[in-house]
Structure formats: C-alpha cells, structure tokens
Design a protein around this motif. Sequence first.
Motif, PDB file in Angstrom:
ATOM      1  N   LEU A  87       8.572   5.633  17.628  1.00  0.00           N
ATOM      2  CA  LEU A  87       9.662   6.591  17.759  1.00  0.00           C
ATOM      3  C   LEU A  87      10.377   6.350  19.088  1.00  0.00           C
ATOM      4  O   LEU A  87       9.770   6.420  20.157  1.00  0.00           O
ATOM      5  CB  LEU A  87       9.104   8.016  17.698  1.00  0.00           C
ATOM      6  N   VAL A  88      11.691   6.077  19.029  1.00  0.00           N
ATOM      7  CA  VAL A  88      12.468   5.800  20.241  1.00  0.00           C
ATOM      8  C   VAL A  88      13.786   6.562  20.194  1.00  0.00           C
ATOM      9  O   VAL A  88      14.256   6.986  19.129  1.00  0.00           O
ATOM     10  CB  VAL A  88      12.771   4.289  20.397  1.00  0.00           C
ATOM     11  N   SER A  89      14.364   6.741  21.362  1.00  0.00           N
ATOM     12  CA  SER A  89      15.734   7.220  21.478  1.00  0.00           C
ATOM     13  C   SER A  89      16.611   5.977  21.540  1.00  0.00           C
ATOM     14  O   SER A  89      16.510   5.176  22.468  1.00  0.00           O
ATOM     15  CB  SER A  89      15.917   8.063  22.742  1.00  0.00           C
ATOM     16  N   ALA A  90      17.466   5.805  20.547  1.00  0.00           N
ATOM     17  CA  ALA A  90      18.208   4.549  20.402  1.00  0.00           C
ATOM     18  C   ALA A  90      19.713   4.769  20.521  1.00  0.00           C
ATOM     19  O   ALA A  90      20.260   5.732  19.990  1.00  0.00           O
ATOM     20  CB  ALA A  90      17.894   3.921  19.044  1.00  0.00           C
ATOM     21  N   LEU A  91      20.346   3.866  21.224  1.00  0.00           N
ATOM     22  CA  LEU A  91      21.795   3.854  21.382  1.00  0.00           C
ATOM     23  C   LEU A  91      22.360   2.797  20.436  1.00  0.00           C
ATOM     24  O   LEU A  91      22.171   1.604  20.671  1.00  0.00           O
ATOM     25  CB  LEU A  91      22.141   3.524  22.845  1.00  0.00           C
ATOM     26  N   PRO A  92      23.023   3.181  19.352  1.00  0.00           N
ATOM     27  CA  PRO A  92      23.564   2.192  18.418  1.00  0.00           C
ATOM     28  C   PRO A  92      24.818   1.525  18.975  1.00  0.00           C
ATOM     29  O   PRO A  92      25.668   2.185  19.585  1.00  0.00           O
ATOM     30  CB  PRO A  92      23.879   3.013  17.166  1.00  0.00           C
ATOM     31  N   ILE A  93      24.933   0.229  18.764  1.00  0.00           N
ATOM     32  CA  ILE A  93      26.093  -0.543  19.192  1.00  0.00           C
ATOM     33  C   ILE A  93      26.807  -1.035  17.940  1.00  0.00           C
ATOM     34  O   ILE A  93      26.235  -1.770  17.135  1.00  0.00           O
ATOM     35  CB  ILE A  93      25.670  -1.729  20.078  1.00  0.00           C
ATOM     36  N   VAL A  94      28.052  -0.584  17.761  1.00  0.00           N
ATOM     37  CA  VAL A  94      28.801  -0.852  16.538  1.00  0.00           C
ATOM     38  C   VAL A  94      30.095  -1.583  16.873  1.00  0.00           C
ATOM     39  O   VAL A  94      30.769  -1.252  17.860  1.00  0.00           O
ATOM     40  CB  VAL A  94      29.127   0.467  15.806  1.00  0.00           C
ATOM     41  N   GLN A  95      30.447  -2.563  16.062  1.00  0.00           N
ATOM     42  CA  GLN A  95      31.744  -3.221  16.195  1.00  0.00           C
ATOM     43  C   GLN A  95      32.178  -3.759  14.834  1.00  0.00           C
ATOM     44  O   GLN A  95      31.377  -4.362  14.117  1.00  0.00           O
ATOM     45  CB  GLN A  95      31.721  -4.364  17.207  1.00  0.00           C
ATOM     46  N   SER A  96      33.446  -3.539  14.498  1.00  0.00           N
ATOM     47  CA  SER A  96      34.042  -4.077  13.279  1.00  0.00           C
ATOM     48  C   SER A  96      33.204  -3.749  12.045  1.00  0.00           C
ATOM     49  O   SER A  96      32.892  -4.616  11.235  1.00  0.00           O
ATOM     50  CB  SER A  96      34.246  -5.588  13.407  1.00  0.00           C
ATOM     51  N   LEU A  97      32.831  -2.471  11.940  1.00  0.00           N
ATOM     52  CA  LEU A  97      32.076  -1.966  10.787  1.00  0.00           C
ATOM     53  C   LEU A  97      30.691  -2.585  10.648  1.00  0.00           C
ATOM     54  O   LEU A  97      30.120  -2.608   9.554  1.00  0.00           O
ATOM     55  CB  LEU A  97      32.876  -2.177   9.492  1.00  0.00           C
ATOM     56  N   VAL A  98      30.138  -3.083  11.738  1.00  0.00           N
ATOM     57  CA  VAL A  98      28.799  -3.663  11.723  1.00  0.00           C
ATOM     58  C   VAL A  98      27.950  -2.979  12.788  1.00  0.00           C
ATOM     59  O   VAL A  98      28.377  -2.836  13.939  1.00  0.00           O
ATOM     60  CB  VAL A  98      28.838  -5.182  11.997  1.00  0.00           C
ATOM     61  N   LEU A  99      26.759  -2.539  12.413  1.00  0.00           N
ATOM     62  CA  LEU A  99      25.794  -2.037  13.382  1.00  0.00           C
ATOM     63  C   LEU A  99      25.131  -3.257  14.004  1.00  0.00           C
ATOM     64  O   LEU A  99      24.229  -3.862  13.426  1.00  0.00           O
ATOM     65  CB  LEU A  99      24.766  -1.136  12.695  1.00  0.00           C
ATOM     66  N   VAL A 100      25.610  -3.650  15.169  1.00  0.00           N
ATOM     67  CA  VAL A 100      25.250  -4.932  15.771  1.00  0.00           C
ATOM     68  C   VAL A 100      23.843  -4.919  16.363  1.00  0.00           C
ATOM     69  O   VAL A 100      23.068  -5.857  16.197  1.00  0.00           O
ATOM     70  CB  VAL A 100      26.275  -5.314  16.862  1.00  0.00           C
ATOM     71  N   ASP A 101      23.512  -3.836  17.071  1.00  0.00           N
ATOM     72  CA  ASP A 101      22.248  -3.830  17.813  1.00  0.00           C
ATOM     73  C   ASP A 101      21.931  -2.412  18.254  1.00  0.00           C
ATOM     74  O   ASP A 101      22.716  -1.479  18.037  1.00  0.00           O
ATOM     75  CB  ASP A 101      22.366  -4.752  19.030  1.00  0.00           C
ATOM     76  N   PHE A 102      20.767  -2.250  18.882  1.00  0.00           N
ATOM     77  CA  PHE A 102      20.380  -0.990  19.507  1.00  0.00           C
ATOM     78  C   PHE A 102      19.953  -1.256  20.949  1.00  0.00           C
ATOM     79  O   PHE A 102      19.377  -2.299  21.255  1.00  0.00           O
ATOM     80  CB  PHE A 102      19.182  -0.345  18.785  1.00  0.00           C
ATOM     81  N   TYR A 103      20.246  -0.282  21.801  1.00  0.00           N
ATOM     82  CA  TYR A 103      19.585  -0.219  23.097  1.00  0.00           C
ATOM     83  C   TYR A 103      18.616   0.944  23.024  1.00  0.00           C
ATOM     84  O   TYR A 103      18.996   2.060  22.626  1.00  0.00           O
ATOM     85  CB  TYR A 103      20.589   0.011  24.231  1.00  0.00           C
ATOM     86  N   GLU A 104      17.359   0.713  23.411  1.00  0.00           N
ATOM     87  CA  GLU A 104      16.346   1.766  23.352  1.00  0.00           C
ATOM     88  C   GLU A 104      16.058   2.305  24.743  1.00  0.00           C
ATOM     89  O   GLU A 104      15.854   1.549  25.698  1.00  0.00           O
ATOM     90  CB  GLU A 104      15.056   1.201  22.741  1.00  0.00           C
ATOM     91  N   LYS A 105      16.043   3.621  24.847  1.00  0.00           N
ATOM     92  CA  LYS A 105      15.824   4.297  26.122  1.00  0.00           C
ATOM     93  C   LYS A 105      14.474   3.911  26.712  1.00  0.00           C
ATOM     94  O   LYS A 105      13.447   3.966  26.031  1.00  0.00           O
ATOM     95  CB  LYS A 105      15.907   5.810  25.904  1.00  0.00           C
ATOM     96  N   LYS A 106      14.492   3.536  27.989  1.00  0.00           N
ATOM     97  CA  LYS A 106      13.269   3.088  28.652  1.00  0.00           C
ATOM     98  C   LYS A 106      12.494   4.218  29.329  1.00  0.00           C
ATOM     99  O   LYS A 106      11.316   4.071  29.641  1.00  0.00           O
ATOM    100  CB  LYS A 106      13.607   2.020  29.704  1.00  0.00           C
ATOM    101  N   SER A 107      13.184   5.347  29.579  1.00  0.00           N
ATOM    102  CA  SER A 107      12.559   6.447  30.331  1.00  0.00           C
ATOM    103  C   SER A 107      12.752   7.771  29.613  1.00  0.00           C
ATOM    104  O   SER A 107      13.493   8.642  30.072  1.00  0.00           O
ATOM    105  CB  SER A 107      13.160   6.523  31.742  1.00  0.00           C
ATOM    106  N   PRO A 108      12.110   7.947  28.436  1.00  0.00           N
ATOM    107  CA  PRO A 108      12.281   9.206  27.695  1.00  0.00           C
ATOM    108  C   PRO A 108      11.814  10.409  28.514  1.00  0.00           C
ATOM    109  O   PRO A 108      10.858  10.319  29.299  1.00  0.00           O
ATOM    110  CB  PRO A 108      11.420   9.000  26.446  1.00  0.00           C
ATOM    111  N   ASN A 109      12.516  11.514  28.332  1.00  0.00           N
ATOM    112  CA  ASN A 109      12.182  12.749  29.042  1.00  0.00           C
ATOM    113  C   ASN A 109      10.882  13.323  28.469  1.00  0.00           C
ATOM    114  O   ASN A 109      10.817  13.629  27.279  1.00  0.00           O
ATOM    115  CB  ASN A 109      13.326  13.758  28.879  1.00  0.00           C
ATOM    116  N   PRO A 110       9.837  13.484  29.291  1.00  0.00           N
ATOM    117  CA  PRO A 110       8.534  13.917  28.765  1.00  0.00           C
ATOM    118  C   PRO A 110       8.539  15.343  28.225  1.00  0.00           C
ATOM    119  O   PRO A 110       7.663  15.711  27.434  1.00  0.00           O
ATOM    120  CB  PRO A 110       7.607  13.796  29.977  1.00  0.00           C
ATOM    121  N   ILE A 111       9.527  16.150  28.612  1.00  0.00           N
ATOM    122  CA  ILE A 111       9.563  17.551  28.181  1.00  0.00           C
ATOM    123  C   ILE A 111      10.329  17.703  26.871  1.00  0.00           C
ATOM    124  O   ILE A 111       9.826  18.266  25.889  1.00  0.00           O
ATOM    125  CB  ILE A 111      10.193  18.441  29.274  1.00  0.00           C
TER     126      ILE A 111
END
Length: 236
Positions: A87-111
């Motif tokens: 389970l991750v917090s993911a930042l979707p990267i989209v261009q030209s109607l394509v979901l190109v990649d994700f950036y995943e949060k490295k420091s999730p908030n513990p609370i």
Amino acid sequence: MAVIKIAIYQKNLHKRFTQEEISKVQQSKAQFLLLPEGFPHFFQSESPKDGTKHEKEYQDHLLEISEKFPGVILGGSHYRNNENGNLVSALPIVQSLVLVDFYEKKSPNPIREEAVTTGVTESIFIMGGLRFGLLLGEDLFNESIWSEFQNEKIEIIFHLDTTNQNKSYEEDLNDYELLAKEKNIHIVRVCGPTDGKAARSLYASPSGINWKVGKLEEDKEVFKTLSVNVMRSYLL
C-alpha cells in the motif's frame, strides 16, 4: 537557457474539474499541470486501504483532463497497491491520454497514513523537455532525496503538498524562501483547500519568492501559469 511553462491548480480536493476549467488549463499552453496532494478525492474513505477501491475512478478523471491538455499532468495522489502488493501513496504521471508512471511517496505520514509503506520509485524524471524532481507531502524533509537531487544537479522540483496547519502563512513563505536559496533550486509547490484547511501554493527560486497565493486566497481555488527559466532542457 530554456523557459518552461508550468500551470498549477490550487484545486479543492473534493471537486471535479468542470469542462470550463479543463478548457482554461488547455488555453494556458503549459507544458506541465500540477495538482495538489490528495487530488482527486471524491469519495469518503475511512482509511488509505479503503481508498484503494477508487483508484480507477481517480485515474479516469485525470485522463479526462488529458483529453484536452496535451502536456504532462502530475496528478495529485491517491492510494494504491503497487506492483509489489504494498500500500503506497502514489502520484500518477499522465501525458497524452497515457498513464505513464507513478511516483511513490517516500515519507508517509505515520498518523494519517496508517499502514502506508515507503515508496520505491525514482524521484527524478525527464518529461516535457525537463529533468525534474518530485516530492509528495512530507518527502520535503527527506534528506536522502535531497542528497540525490544535489548529486544529480536537479534545477527544479515540484512539491505536491498538504499545508501544515501548525505554521503561519509567513512562516511557510520564509521556510520555502530559505530552502530554495540553501539548495540553489527552483521549488514549485501546490496545495489544495479542503475541509476549511488552508492551501498555500507558491514558487520559490534561489532569488526568493517569485509567486505566492495571497493570504486571502488560502481557502480558494487558484489557477496560475508560471514561466520558469532553467539552464538545461531535454527537448528531443
């Protein structure tokens, strides 16, 4: 030197883009569109794990924006189970109607991000003619990511964030101004107002604060197109 046009939308996390708003983004002719951490959040989820059920709906809305906006969309964040089943917090990267990649949060908030694990993706990307770094929320305080940015001579980072309610407006500005000068880097930050919480989007450069949301706009949706000068471009 190259000029990169970056559109940032201080967007309410619970409100979809209207067709008029999508047209406004399209008309900006920007190469990037930045959306705040937690956008789009249309469903009331009890936990990050529960939020994964809505992954497709979140992504579909970003693709709807991409139908009209041809640039790179750094689309807020949502919870998902990654390729490793974590389970991750993911930042979707989209261009030209394509979901190109994700950036995943490295420091999730513990609370507020219970059971969310540390992301494993790269923090540096090359898209839209630009080499840039990404930070999501509390990643701003992750020294290992900053070390990577410094070693790789990153000129600009995009910080998709949630405003820290324990800091004043003036403290926030001062912190980003000092950070941009210390790291000799451009920082574009975007936040989203939600549930009465402030949003303080801004652009800080080594020379100081170049643009900021006004103090009376912390609770409002704000659209802004920035022109950022960078020394190196990667247009192919």
